[in-house]
Design an enzyme around this catalytic site. Structure first.
Site, PDB file in Angstrom:
ATOM      1  CG  ASP A  90      -9.335  -0.511   4.828  1.00  0.00           C
ATOM      2  OD1 ASP A  90      -9.145  -0.778   3.629  1.00  0.00           O
ATOM      3  OD2 ASP A  90      -8.578  -0.883   5.744  1.00  0.00           O
TER       4      ASP A  90
ATOM      5  CE  LYS B  74      -3.727  -2.591   2.096  1.00  0.00           C
ATOM      6  NZ  LYS B  74      -4.396  -3.068   3.305  1.00  0.00           N
TER       7      LYS B  74
ATOM      8  CD  GLN C 219      -3.252  -4.686   6.496  1.00  0.00           C
ATOM      9  OE1 GLN C 219      -3.197  -3.689   5.775  1.00  0.00           O
ATOM     10  NE2 GLN C 219      -3.856  -5.793   6.117  1.00  0.00           N
TER      11      GLN C 219
END
Ligand code: NAD
Length: 290
Positions: free
Chosen positions: A119, A52, A96
């Site tokens: 997200d 990412k 994450q």
């Protein structure tokens, strides 16, 4: 059979974003800035977060990586999230997953400001998605929608079976495929670990989206000729012949299923890169919304 090339498509998307970022800079606007929090040293999570960060560099975003130790307390993590929520330099951030067992993932998801939740996991964004209102779509389902869209795959009126009902992939995917959109208008069946006779559903499906995390689960006898298969699964299996010591397997027994498909995603190089491209799209959107 046509391969749904997520690597190429994600590179196309990243090239488009790079141009937009350059335009923003020309107009004197700030550079989009994505932050990622990672807790502990899970090998797969580190690989994903690094990918990412690399994608941010590629498109010209700024990125910040916040690394916290495995034994960080829930309160400390929530305080870091609060700091990022209030930092004007950061447009969006992710935490994450998975998190260590002593941290409540729901609390963490709720703590991220919906305006920075790139997200798309916050209930406000998920609720807006259900209502078809502007929102951040969860990155993996958004990537799959983009892939189907860019390959011009007809979905309207098709029977779509989603395998797996996780909050981050299967459940939102089932909603997106049923929406009244260009990619959507399917008759969706959401299947899960308690589904009886799964094969009865998959055999009839025009589109199958597989997200259960069991390597090579979907076999040729479970699908009909001409089906579109999207494989979300990523399982690391030991492989001494590789430098890394492992290789990645999807949830689909690719070699035997692919010949029956009209389209299929490979693993790796299918959904994974699209998830990252979606994250970049969401970050650009986060900045645009400011
Ligand atoms: P999860 O692990 O949270 O849940 C698995 C789901 O599969 C559950 O809903 C369960 O009911 C269902 N399931 C289990 N056994 C089943 C069976 N026999 N038949 C039908 N359904 C069954 O799911 P997740 O977090 O969505 O992850 C799924 C896979 O996708 C994992 O391999 C994960 O690594 C991968 N993943 C990939 C990406 C990507 O970007 N490519 C993103 C997220 C997850």
């Amino acid at each position: 059979m046509i391969l749904l090339d997520g690597k190429k498509t994600s590179n196309d998307i990243k090239d488009e974003i790079t141009i937009k970022v350059a335009e923003l800079k020309k107009k004197g606007r700030k550079t989009p800035h994505l932050a990622a929090i990672i807790v502990g040293a899970n090998g797969a999570s580190i690989t994903y977060v690094n990918a990412k960060v690399k994608a941010c560099e590629k498109v010209g975003f700024e990125s910040t990586l916040v690394q916290l130790p495995e034994d960080v307390s829930e309160a400390e993590l929530l305080s870091k999230i609060d700091e990022l929520n209030n930092d004007d330099r950061i447009d969006g951030f992710i935490v994450q997953l998975p998190l260590p067992k002593h941290i409540d993932e729901h609390k963490v998801t709720l703590a991220v400001s919906p305006e920075k939740d790139v997200d798309g996991f916050h209930p406000e964004n998920l609720g807006r998605m259900v209502l078809d209102l502007p929102c951040f779509l969860p990155a993996t389902p958004y990537g799959i929608v983009q892939l189907l869209d860019r390959y011009d795959i007809e979905t309207s009126g098709k029977d779509c079976v989603v395998i797996g009902r996780s909050h981050i992939v299967g459940s939102p995917m089932s909603i997106l495929m049923a929406r009244n959109n260009k990619v959507g208008n399917c008759t969706v069946t959401l299947t899960h670990s308690r589904t009886k006779n799964l094969i009865d559903y998959t055999k009839k499906a025009d589109i199958i989206i597989v997200a259960l995390g069991k390597a090579e689960f979907l076999t040729a006898d479970m699908v009909k000729e001409g089906v579109v298969v999207v494989d979300v699964g990523i399982t690391r299996v030991k492989d001494a012949s590789r430098k890394s010591g492992f290789r990645l397997l999807g949830d689909v027994k690719f070699d035997e299923v692919a010949p029956k498909c009209s389209y299929i995603t490979p693993v790796p190089g299918g959904v994974g890169p699209m998830t990252i491209a979606s994250l970049m799209m969401n970050t650009l959107q986060a900045m645009d919304m400011k």
